[in-house]
Design a protein around this motif. Sequence first.
Motif, PDB file in Angstrom:
ATOM      1  N   TYR A   1       0.843  -1.195   0.000  1.00 50.81           N
ATOM      2  CA  TYR A   1       0.000   0.000   0.000  1.00 50.81           C
ATOM      3  C   TYR A   1       0.882   1.250   0.000  1.00 50.81           C
ATOM      4  O   TYR A   1       1.885   1.314   0.711  1.00 50.81           O
ATOM      5  N   ALA A   2       0.500   2.245  -0.783  1.00 50.70           N
ATOM      6  CA  ALA A   2       1.270   3.486  -0.873  1.00 50.70           C
ATOM      7  C   ALA A   2       0.796   4.440   0.229  1.00 50.70           C
ATOM      8  O   ALA A   2      -0.098   5.266   0.032  1.00 50.70           O
ATOM      9  N   TRP A   3       1.371   4.305   1.403  1.00 47.85           N
ATOM     10  CA  TRP A   3       0.944   5.096   2.550  1.00 47.85           C
ATOM     11  C   TRP A   3       1.259   6.569   2.348  1.00 47.85           C
ATOM     12  O   TRP A   3       2.332   6.935   1.880  1.00 47.85           O
ATOM     13  N   ARG A   4       0.314   7.400   2.698  1.00 50.17           N
ATOM     14  CA  ARG A   4       0.446   8.842   2.499  1.00 50.17           C
ATOM     15  C   ARG A   4       1.341   9.458   3.577  1.00 50.17           C
ATOM     16  O   ARG A   4       1.151   9.196   4.765  1.00 50.17           O
ATOM     17  N   GLU A   5       2.251  10.280   3.133  1.00 47.69           N
ATOM     18  CA  GLU A   5       3.074  11.015   4.091  1.00 47.69           C
ATOM     19  C   GLU A   5       2.361  12.302   4.456  1.00 47.69           C
ATOM     20  O   GLU A   5       2.140  13.165   3.604  1.00 47.69           O
ATOM     21  N   PRO A   6       1.970  12.446   5.710  1.00 49.94           N
ATOM     22  CA  PRO A   6       1.253  13.667   6.078  1.00 49.94           C
ATOM     23  C   PRO A   6       2.153  14.885   5.942  1.00 49.94           C
ATOM     24  O   PRO A   6       3.358  14.826   6.181  1.00 49.94           O
ATOM     25  N   THR A   7       1.552  15.968   5.573  1.00 49.55           N
ATOM     26  CA  THR A   7       2.263  17.237   5.503  1.00 49.55           C
ATOM     27  C   THR A   7       2.254  17.885   6.877  1.00 49.55           C
ATOM     28  O   THR A   7       1.208  17.957   7.534  1.00 49.55           O
ATOM     29  N   ILE A   8       3.407  18.341   7.322  1.00 47.56           N
ATOM     30  CA  ILE A   8       3.460  19.060   8.588  1.00 47.56           C
ATOM     31  C   ILE A   8       3.245  20.537   8.309  1.00 47.56           C
ATOM     32  O   ILE A   8       3.993  21.155   7.554  1.00 47.56           O
ATOM     33  N   VAL A   9       2.196  21.080   8.914  1.00 43.99           N
ATOM     34  CA  VAL A   9       1.857  22.481   8.715  1.00 43.99           C
ATOM     35  C   VAL A   9       1.830  23.173  10.076  1.00 43.99           C
ATOM     36  O   VAL A   9       1.768  22.524  11.120  1.00 43.99           O
ATOM     37  N   THR A  10       1.889  24.494  10.054  1.00 47.49           N
ATOM     38  CA  THR A  10       1.675  25.273  11.270  1.00 47.49           C
ATOM     39  C   THR A  10       0.458  26.152  11.061  1.00 47.49           C
ATOM     40  O   THR A  10       0.322  26.812  10.025  1.00 47.49           O
ATOM     41  N   ILE A  11      -0.427  26.136  12.044  1.00 57.51           N
ATOM     42  CA  ILE A  11      -1.691  26.857  11.981  1.00 57.51           C
ATOM     43  C   ILE A  11      -1.646  27.967  13.019  1.00 57.51           C
ATOM     44  O   ILE A  11      -1.317  27.706  14.186  1.00 57.51           O
TER      45      ILE A  11
ATOM     46  N   PRO B   1       1.999  29.274  17.023  1.00 58.16           N
ATOM     47  CA  PRO B   1       1.853  28.307  15.931  1.00 58.16           C
ATOM     48  C   PRO B   1       1.436  26.942  16.473  1.00 58.16           C
ATOM     49  O   PRO B   1       1.996  26.440  17.449  1.00 58.16           O
ATOM     50  N   ILE B   2       0.428  26.348  15.847  1.00 57.23           N
ATOM     51  CA  ILE B   2      -0.017  24.999  16.190  1.00 57.23           C
ATOM     52  C   ILE B   2       0.536  24.054  15.130  1.00 57.23           C
ATOM     53  O   ILE B   2       0.205  24.180  13.949  1.00 57.23           O
ATOM     54  N   TYR B   3       1.378  23.108  15.540  1.00 57.71           N
ATOM     55  CA  TYR B   3       1.901  22.130  14.589  1.00 57.71           C
ATOM     56  C   TYR B   3       0.848  21.043  14.352  1.00 57.71           C
ATOM     57  O   TYR B   3       0.147  20.631  15.284  1.00 57.71           O
TER      58      TYR B   3
ATOM     59  N   LEU C   1      -9.065  23.284  23.482  1.00 61.57           N
ATOM     60  CA  LEU C   1     -10.218  23.249  22.576  1.00 61.57           C
ATOM     61  C   LEU C   1     -10.184  24.415  21.597  1.00 61.57           C
ATOM     62  O   LEU C   1     -10.505  24.250  20.414  1.00 61.57           O
ATOM     63  N   GLU C   2      -9.779  25.581  22.072  1.00 64.60           N
ATOM     64  CA  GLU C   2      -9.661  26.729  21.165  1.00 64.60           C
ATOM     65  C   GLU C   2      -8.725  26.414  20.008  1.00 64.60           C
ATOM     66  O   GLU C   2      -8.972  26.828  18.863  1.00 64.60           O
ATOM     67  N   ASP C   3      -7.643  25.680  20.280  1.00 65.84           N
ATOM     68  CA  ASP C   3      -6.715  25.310  19.205  1.00 65.84           C
ATOM     69  C   ASP C   3      -7.416  24.464  18.152  1.00 65.84           C
ATOM     70  O   ASP C   3      -7.160  24.605  16.948  1.00 65.84           O
TER      71      ASP C   3
ATOM     72  N   ALA D   1     -10.041  24.097  12.811  1.00 66.97           N
ATOM     73  CA  ALA D   1     -11.196  23.867  11.944  1.00 66.97           C
ATOM     74  C   ALA D   1     -11.445  25.075  11.037  1.00 66.97           C
ATOM     75  O   ALA D   1     -11.737  24.926   9.840  1.00 66.97           O
ATOM     76  N   LYS D   2     -11.325  26.265  11.594  1.00 71.85           N
ATOM     77  CA  LYS D   2     -11.498  27.474  10.779  1.00 71.85           C
ATOM     78  C   LYS D   2     -10.420  27.564   9.706  1.00 71.85           C
ATOM     79  O   LYS D   2     -10.685  27.995   8.568  1.00 71.85           O
ATOM     80  N   TRP D   3      -9.213  27.172  10.044  1.00 69.90           N
ATOM     81  CA  TRP D   3      -8.104  27.168   9.077  1.00 69.90           C
ATOM     82  C   TRP D   3      -8.409  26.220   7.924  1.00 69.90           C
ATOM     83  O   TRP D   3      -8.116  26.526   6.755  1.00 69.90           O
ATOM     84  N   LEU D   4      -8.995  25.059   8.245  1.00 67.50           N
ATOM     85  CA  LEU D   4      -9.369  24.122   7.180  1.00 67.50           C
ATOM     86  C   LEU D   4     -10.353  24.766   6.199  1.00 67.50           C
ATOM     87  O   LEU D   4     -10.243  24.593   4.986  1.00 67.50           O
ATOM     88  N   VAL D   5     -11.296  25.493   6.730  1.00 67.36           N
ATOM     89  CA  VAL D   5     -12.298  26.150   5.881  1.00 67.36           C
ATOM     90  C   VAL D   5     -11.661  27.250   5.043  1.00 67.36           C
ATOM     91  O   VAL D   5     -11.924  27.379   3.836  1.00 67.36           O
ATOM     92  N   GLN D   6     -10.787  28.031   5.672  1.00 61.35           N
ATOM     93  CA  GLN D   6     -10.213  29.200   4.998  1.00 61.35           C
ATOM     94  C   GLN D   6      -9.136  28.846   3.980  1.00 61.35           C
ATOM     95  O   GLN D   6      -8.957  29.576   2.996  1.00 61.35           O
ATOM     96  N   THR D   7      -8.421  27.721   4.195  1.00 61.57           N
ATOM     97  CA  THR D   7      -7.255  27.440   3.342  1.00 61.57           C
ATOM     98  C   THR D   7      -7.300  26.108   2.608  1.00 61.57           C
ATOM     99  O   THR D   7      -6.533  25.917   1.656  1.00 61.57           O
TER     100      THR D   7
END
Length: 822
Positions: free
Chosen positions: A564-574, A581-583, A664-666, A671-677
């Motif tokens: 299986y070609a396992w996906r390498e997650p992208t490390i982002v900062t939010i 910054p939230i890693y 929880l705020e993080d 979640a808002k970052w997912l919507v915006q970007t």
Amino acid sequence: MNRFLFGLLALSSASIFAQSPQKSPTPLTVETIMQDPKLWVGTSPSNPFWSDDSRTLYFNWNPDKAKGDSLYKVTLNKTTGRSSRASVLTASQPQKVSPAERRLLATPPVSAYNRAYTQRLFDRQGDLFLIDLKSGSTRQLTNTVETESDPVFSGDQQQAVFRRGSNLYSIDLKSGLIAQLTDFQTGAKKAEPKLTDEEKFLKKDQLRLSSVLTERKEKKDEADRISKADRPKRPKEIYLDDRTVVNPQLSPDGHFVTYRLTKRATNAKTTQVPNYITESGYTEDISSRTKVGAPVASQEFFVYDMAKDTVRAVSVKDIPGITDKPAYLQPARNAKPDTAKKMRPVTIGGPVWSDDGKLCVVVIKSLDNKDRWIMRFQPETLKLSLLDRQHDDAWIGGPGVSSFNSTGNMNFLADNQTLWFQSEADGYSHIYTVNVLTGEKKQLTSGKFEVQQVVLSKDKTTFFLQTNEVHPGEQHFYRMPVTGGQRKRLTTLTGANDVTLSPDETRMAIRYSSSTQPWELYVLDVSQQSVGSGRKQAPQAGTPQTAGTATKLTNSLTDAFKAYAWREPTIVTIPARDGQPIYARLYKPANAESGRGKAVVFVHGAGYLQNAHKWWSQYSREYMFHNLLVEKGYTVLDIDYRGSAGYGRDWRTGIYRHMGGKDLEDHVDAAKWLVQTQGVDAKRIGLYGGSYGGFITLMAMFTTPDVFKAGAALRPVTDWAAYNHPYTANILNEPQTDSLAYQRSSPINFAEGLTGYLLICHGMVDTNVHFQDAVRLAQRLIELKKENWELAPYPVEDHGFVEPTSWMDEYKRILKLFEERL
């Protein structure tokens, strides 16, 4: 607490776009992912340890898919290449160690060496042994029915000091003579019967009237005196009453024994967990734990002066700040000041002695965990002198910092005056030194990274360190002079490098993993390491080593897993709302539709744990489940929220007095970052997690119902007043003294806010987060007339699920929830 209390992992790497995998032969299914990992993934090597001559590496492994792991070994040799003078490290194929050989092995090396590192003591199956490291010969020191353990060399190196039961003993390494050093007795000393005044008068009068009785008494008293004088000297009988001996330790000069006595609180009620599925057919109770705020054990520290045959308790009343009230208990500005000075209870860990036996230190921690004092201790006078005080209005913690009843990472350097230790004084766990005689302190490492492990070389000139300074989501191994200065990096592979040094400190056994590949075992000659830069790929097993390249020793993965070609997650900062910054790990489908995408946020457990990193996740099943979700078009995000490990003190303590606050705020900000970007539909976001992750899921569904439409809370804490003391009291204090912290941190208080769709899954024999938590919340939801929830109980499961069928059922329900509601 399994997903709650375990933790020191680290973060991941970062290209801006998720890697698009090649199409796999067959899609993933929940049944495939949740089956027995050794059949589907393979079993990674674990617990590596070296032979004393540094030529053989042992480790646990299970390439045969047996019911349990077996012990394997690899033999290493250096050879000189034909075209080069450089030596090459070669390794034999891994071989299973036979039961007969395994029974004869010395236990893994610990600190029980003599100062010259020519001999080592160890215990095996309850007996003691001495190994000569030059010849490799082993000498058995005891062969008894009783268990001998914890052997160390005496200060003069002529004896082995060890424990048998609660007591300390020594054995002369030349003559074999065994001597008992302490005589701890259970229970209370039997008191001599006391005579009444009448009996005293009659006895005295009889002696006055009878010269025969007087003469006989005088003869008996003289005989008793002579017998007592001729009797060999024995250690003082020390009666424990209802207390328990902890860490008895002989001073290097053989004059003192230090020990701690603990007394269990008799009025601390223990929870009973009912077990319904039993061999007997009857419901049986499992004795579990107390709840936070219950009375804790009392502790005292003593010194037994062997020459004077006296026992004295160590007083802590003069410790600086011992009567300080925690900040949360300080009176309001206009309130009447509280002038009462009450000593906070403490525990004393250690002592730690210099090699020459002239200096020692102890570590004293307040039981509220807001202060740690490192103090010089002089057993002859019981004097304590402050060397370092670390205070935190929240709680003391971090890598290498003393945990409850321990000293943490510390020891003396070669000058026998300088003590090194770890502290979060500047916000991150770093190495410090203090001169015990002068009090002069020095910080050896600094920066916005953590020193996560420290090993002092045998000659005490070098520190070997594991840090995350390259990136919060990478772990690398370094060496540094004990005076500080430049660190030399010894590992190169991007991910986690968990190093076990050989006894001669020339070789590194490296358990290595990347974000898409589970742990494998490598070996590298320290002299052939290369710092390098940029991404290094792991070599294949059997590849000859060249300078700076590690040799791979194991191939653990199954063909099915590798297909299986396992996906390498992208490390982002939010960016969080307070600018921090939230890693995070981001898994993104290749065909995500802008503005219409569905998303799932995963919440890791433990609170103090790290999962947005560049190595194989502790949550391996969840990682594979996220690949399945991406197949189905979900964007998946996994963040290291406030309270997670790997980011220093302020991030660790960001949840103090309010779990479900900044953490929880993080998640809301993510979640808002997912919507915006990331093209995610704000009305199609779900979340799930276990243990602390289940708690956050409940808080999100109850208090931010407009953000998350559906959530799966697995084995969640619903009321922190019902959880254990060591974990909860650090963060929320005690419910009887800080009720506000518990009120605003417990999801059960906010259940009326549920509007989305909630799944609760909980093991019924969970001795960590009790099933009672889920039952109480269920009753609360019933009384609130909520209909959009369900509870799935698992009758044979504890906190961490074991049975594949339980895992399958749980994750089918989670997938069904998201498929139907998102």
